[in-house]
Design an enzyme around this catalytic site. Structure first.
Site: not given
Length: 204
Positions: A66, A101-102, A104, A119
């Protein structure tokens, strides 16, 4: 739309809540969408304390995958528009906070400054948050821990960092407009903050 424009023009403190749908447009696979499988496992089955306890190497391999995927992605027009909104409104003495909530970092790459990531940060960190250090045993270099290192994210079934939640609640308390982008509002725990959001127009 006219009602929204009126409310937006008057808002001094705007909160924007985003979820996986925003980054999906950049090619980041979501846990619940078509990209929710890695090899033969569903992503949600690997993002749990139990999965890590049973097979930490598999979970680490999944998160390595990921990270590699996310490092190759770039902000899309939604990320850029949100960052530009913050920049423009700040010049007018108005504030914008992005609650996501990402994990990245695409909001940050787009230029967003006032950002709360509930998160965690799987790209920048590879160890558990301080408040979770006692969760697992062996190998952590933190004094008094000796636990096994794990991705710096909040997994399914875990509590969020209370400091981040407090910051989120504070922002939602003071905001006079809350915008929810993508499916962020249907997933816990952000849907529990729904009473803070001002309804601009009835749904439908």
């Amino acid at each position: 739309m006219a009602d929204f424009r009126e409310v937006f023009a008057k808002a001094k403190h705007i909160a924007i809540i985003t979820g996986a749908g925003v980054s999906a447009e950049s090619g980041v696979p979501t846990f619940r969408g078509a990209g929710g499988f890695w090899r033969k496992w569903q992503a949600q089955e690997l993002a749990t304390p139990g999965a890590f306890a049973r097979n930490p190497s598999r979970v680490w391999e999944f998160y390595h995958y990921r990270r590699e995927v996310m490092l190759s992605k770039h902000p899309n027009p939604a990320h850029i528009a949100i960052a530009e909104c913050e920049k423009r409104l700040s010049k007018q003495g108005r504030s914008v906070v992005v609650i996501t909530q990402n994990i990245d970092e695409l909001h940050r790459k787009a230029g967003t400054k006032h950002l709360l990531e509930i998160h965690g940060l799987q790209i920048l960190k590879q160890q558990m948050p301080r408040f979770q250090l006692k969760t697992f045993l062996s190998m952590c270099e933190e004094d008094g821990c000796n636990g096994l290192l794990r991705p710096h994210v909040v997994w399914f079934g875990e509590a969020l960092d209370p400091d981040v939640l407090t910051a989120v609640e504070k922002e939602l308390d003071i905001c006079d407009l809350c915008l929810v982008v993508s499916g962020a509002f249907i997933t816990c725990p952000l849907n529990r903050q729904g009473s803070h959001a001002k309804e601009v127009a009835p749904p439908g």
